[in-house]
Design a protein around this motif. Structure first.
Motif, mmCIF file in Angstrom:
data_model
loop_
_atom_site.group_PDB
_atom_site.id
_atom_site.type_symbol
_atom_site.label_atom_id
_atom_site.label_comp_id
_atom_site.label_asym_id
_atom_site.label_seq_id
_atom_site.Cartn_x
_atom_site.Cartn_y
_atom_site.Cartn_z
ATOM 1 N N SER A 159 0.824 -1.210 0.000
ATOM 2 C CA SER A 159 0.000 0.000 0.000
ATOM 3 C C SER A 159 0.857 1.258 0.000
ATOM 4 O O SER A 159 0.389 2.336 0.367
ATOM 5 C CB SER A 159 -0.936 0.004 1.217
ATOM 6 O OG SER A 159 -0.204 -0.099 2.432
ATOM 7 N N GLY A 160 2.126 1.112 -0.387
ATOM 8 C CA GLY A 160 3.012 2.266 -0.489
ATOM 9 C C GLY A 160 3.603 2.738 0.810
ATOM 10 O O GLY A 160 4.066 3.882 0.895
ATOM 11 N N LYS A 161 3.615 1.872 1.830
ATOM 12 C CA LYS A 161 4.150 2.256 3.135
ATOM 13 C C LYS A 161 5.196 1.235 3.596
ATOM 14 O O LYS A 161 4.941 0.433 4.490
ATOM 15 C CB LYS A 161 3.021 2.354 4.157
ATOM 16 C CG LYS A 161 1.962 3.397 3.808
ATOM 17 C CD LYS A 161 0.816 3.371 4.807
ATOM 18 C CE LYS A 161 -0.259 4.383 4.442
ATOM 19 N NZ LYS A 161 -1.410 4.334 5.395
ATOM 20 N N PRO A 162 6.383 1.236 2.982
ATOM 21 C CA PRO A 162 7.414 0.273 3.368
ATOM 22 C C PRO A 162 7.834 0.463 4.821
ATOM 23 O O PRO A 162 7.789 1.559 5.364
ATOM 24 C CB PRO A 162 8.563 0.563 2.405
ATOM 25 C CG PRO A 162 8.352 1.981 1.971
ATOM 26 C CD PRO A 162 6.859 2.171 1.955
ATOM 27 N N SER A 163 8.283 -0.624 5.437
ATOM 28 C CA SER A 163 8.669 -0.588 6.852
ATOM 29 C C SER A 163 9.962 0.169 7.085
ATOM 30 O O SER A 163 10.230 0.618 8.195
ATOM 31 C CB SER A 163 8.811 -2.012 7.378
ATOM 32 O OG SER A 163 9.926 -2.660 6.770
ATOM 33 N N GLY A 164 10.797 0.291 6.060
ATOM 34 C CA GLY A 164 12.114 0.894 6.213
ATOM 35 C C GLY A 164 13.195 -0.107 6.538
ATOM 36 O O GLY A 164 14.383 0.218 6.510
ATOM 37 N N ASP A 165 12.821 -1.349 6.843
ATOM 38 C CA ASP A 165 13.762 -2.417 7.174
ATOM 39 C C ASP A 165 13.733 -3.448 6.047
ATOM 40 O O ASP A 165 12.666 -4.010 5.764
ATOM 41 C CB ASP A 165 13.346 -3.063 8.498
ATOM 42 C CG ASP A 165 14.339 -4.096 8.992
ATOM 43 O OD1 ASP A 165 15.419 -4.230 8.383
ATOM 44 O OD2 ASP A 165 14.035 -4.775 9.985
ATOM 45 N N PRO A 166 14.863 -3.712 5.361
ATOM 46 C CA PRO A 166 14.860 -4.670 4.255
ATOM 47 C C PRO A 166 14.690 -6.113 4.756
ATOM 48 O O PRO A 166 15.625 -6.909 4.802
ATOM 49 C CB PRO A 166 16.214 -4.458 3.577
ATOM 50 C CG PRO A 166 17.092 -3.895 4.641
ATOM 51 C CD PRO A 166 16.191 -3.086 5.543
ATOM 52 N N LEU A 167 13.478 -6.421 5.137
ATOM 53 C CA LEU A 167 13.134 -7.692 5.764
ATOM 54 C C LEU A 167 11.759 -8.127 5.257
ATOM 55 O O LEU A 167 10.828 -7.323 5.210
ATOM 56 C CB LEU A 167 13.098 -7.525 7.285
ATOM 57 C CG LEU A 167 12.575 -8.702 8.124
ATOM 58 C CD1 LEU A 167 13.553 -9.870 8.071
ATOM 59 C CD2 LEU A 167 12.334 -8.262 9.563
ATOM 60 N N ILE A 168 11.652 -9.401 4.893
ATOM 61 C CA ILE A 168 10.379 -9.991 4.482
ATOM 62 C C ILE A 168 10.217 -11.323 5.196
ATOM 63 O O ILE A 168 11.090 -12.196 5.100
ATOM 64 C CB ILE A 168 10.314 -10.228 2.959
ATOM 65 C CG1 ILE A 168 10.397 -8.906 2.189
ATOM 66 C CG2 ILE A 168 9.049 -10.994 2.591
ATOM 67 C CD1 ILE A 168 9.141 -8.081 2.203
ATOM 68 N N ARG A 169 9.115 -11.481 5.933
ATOM 69 C CA ARG A 169 8.805 -12.740 6.612
ATOM 70 C C ARG A 169 7.430 -13.218 6.174
ATOM 71 O O ARG A 169 6.567 -12.399 5.827
ATOM 72 C CB ARG A 169 8.811 -12.539 8.131
ATOM 73 C CG ARG A 169 10.163 -12.167 8.725
ATOM 74 C CD ARG A 169 10.012 -11.563 10.108
ATOM 75 N NE ARG A 169 9.368 -10.242 10.024
ATOM 76 C CZ ARG A 169 9.053 -9.509 11.078
ATOM 77 N NH1 ARG A 169 9.314 -9.948 12.297
ATOM 78 N NH2 ARG A 169 8.472 -8.334 10.919
ATOM 79 N N GLY A 170 7.251 -14.521 6.210
ATOM 80 C CA GLY A 170 5.939 -15.003 5.821
ATOM 81 C C GLY A 170 5.803 -16.506 5.897
ATOM 82 O O GLY A 170 6.768 -17.232 6.161
ATOM 83 N N TRP A 171 4.564 -16.949 5.676
ATOM 84 C CA TRP A 171 4.214 -18.363 5.600
ATOM 85 C C TRP A 171 4.127 -18.773 4.132
ATOM 86 O O TRP A 171 3.732 -17.982 3.282
ATOM 87 C CB TRP A 171 2.859 -18.616 6.249
ATOM 88 C CG TRP A 171 2.735 -18.285 7.696
ATOM 89 C CD1 TRP A 171 2.215 -17.138 8.228
ATOM 90 C CD2 TRP A 171 3.091 -19.115 8.815
ATOM 91 N NE1 TRP A 171 2.228 -17.197 9.608
ATOM 92 C CE2 TRP A 171 2.761 -18.400 10.000
ATOM 93 C CE3 TRP A 171 3.652 -20.391 8.929
ATOM 94 C CZ2 TRP A 171 2.971 -18.916 11.271
ATOM 95 C CZ3 TRP A 171 3.863 -20.908 10.193
ATOM 96 C CH2 TRP A 171 3.534 -20.182 11.354
ATOM 97 N N LEU A 172 4.449 -20.041 3.860
ATOM 98 C CA LEU A 172 4.375 -20.529 2.485
ATOM 99 C C LEU A 172 3.945 -21.991 2.473
ATOM 100 O O LEU A 172 4.408 -22.793 3.292
ATOM 101 C CB LEU A 172 5.742 -20.393 1.798
ATOM 102 C CG LEU A 172 5.816 -20.896 0.351
ATOM 103 C CD1 LEU A 172 5.040 -19.972 -0.585
ATOM 104 C CD2 LEU A 172 7.263 -21.038 -0.099
#
Length: 264
Positions: A159-172
């Motif tokens: 939504s155009g609001k990056p966290s500022g931390d180059p980090l991606i976590r998730g379930w797959l």
């Protein structure tokens, strides 16, 4: 189409033949982890070893849907590991060069020490699922082939609001209860959004230069919990380090990727 079907190779001839299937792409180009899985299946077949242990791919050209060949060559056949080199090519040109080690993961035992733990995640039902937008091309088409749910704190770039931390976590996981095998873990190391999307930097796709995946174990059934992070973005390139944990809390795959960053 299941992942197993989409990465199947013809084991009756050498070089092996396969098809880059529709829908496993990012803006028209086949996902790098998907291509890696096709190549690794052919290499494992040639080595007569069932599982990838470590595979490195150098990406030469984008892959498009259509026929491909994989030409594995045995570098060394050892007692526990076989090393294989291969070229995955379209009818027009080479797409990736691969070098990997293959073995039977069920026979690997030894002392264990793990100085890390799976990322803290809300339950999958509380994490937004990433679904493709076929009109815009973002999120890409391949998001329709997997069930990927991002940590809410890492998903706001959508939504155009990056966290500022180059980090991606998730379930797959794969849809329709398709089992996740070691070749699926190769895909898992490369199917999440780039970490740079959360870095307050230009958002664009980051072409992979090189990807190395280490498969540490056969995953237990259920969700995979994944974490991808970046520490260095400089000189037009970035690294991305990945961890993949299975439903039992065991580390089943690691990765490091070198990718090009957007120019502006």
């Amino acid at each position: 189409m299941s992942f197993k079907t989409a990465t199947a190779i013809n084991s009756e001839q050498h070089p092996y033949t396969a098809e880059i299937a529709e829908g496993w792409d990012v803006v028209g180009n086949a996902n790098g982890g998907y291509l890696l899985a096709i190549g690794a299946r052919a290499m494992a077949n040639a080595a007569a070893r069932p599982h990838p242990i470590s595979v490195t791919a150098h990406y030469l050209s984008p892959g498009r849907p259509g026929p491909i060949t994989v030409d594995p060559q045995i570098v060394k056949a050892g007692k526990r590991l076989s090393t294989v080199r291969a070229t995955l090519a379209s009818t027009e040109k080479p797409l990736i060069e691969l070098l990997g080690s293959f073995a039977d993961l069920s026979g690997f035992e030894g002392p264990a020490r793990v100085d890390a733990s799976p990322p803290d995640m809300p339950p999958p039902d509380e994490c937004p699922r990433t679904v493709p937008d076929l009109e815009l091309g973002f999120p890409p088409a391949m998001m329709g082939r997997v069930d990927l749910r991002l940590h809410p704190d890492d998903a706001n770039f959508l939504s155009g609001k990056p966290s500022g931390d180059p980090l991606i976590r998730g379930w797959l996981r794969f849809p329709d209860d398709e089992p996740m095998d070691p070749f699926g873990l190769l895909l898992a190391t490369d199917c999440f959004p780039p970490t740079i999307f959360n870095a307050n930097l230009p958002v664009a796709w980051t072409p992979t230069v090189e990807l190395t995946a280490h498969i540490r174990a056969i995953p237990e059934p259920g969700w995979l919990r994944c974490r991808f992070s970046t520490r260095f973005i400089s000189g037009g390139m970035m690294e991305e380090d990945g961890e993949v944990w299975d439903s039992s809390g065991r580390l089943v795959a690691q990765s490091r990727q070198l990718a090009l960053t957007p120019k502006a």
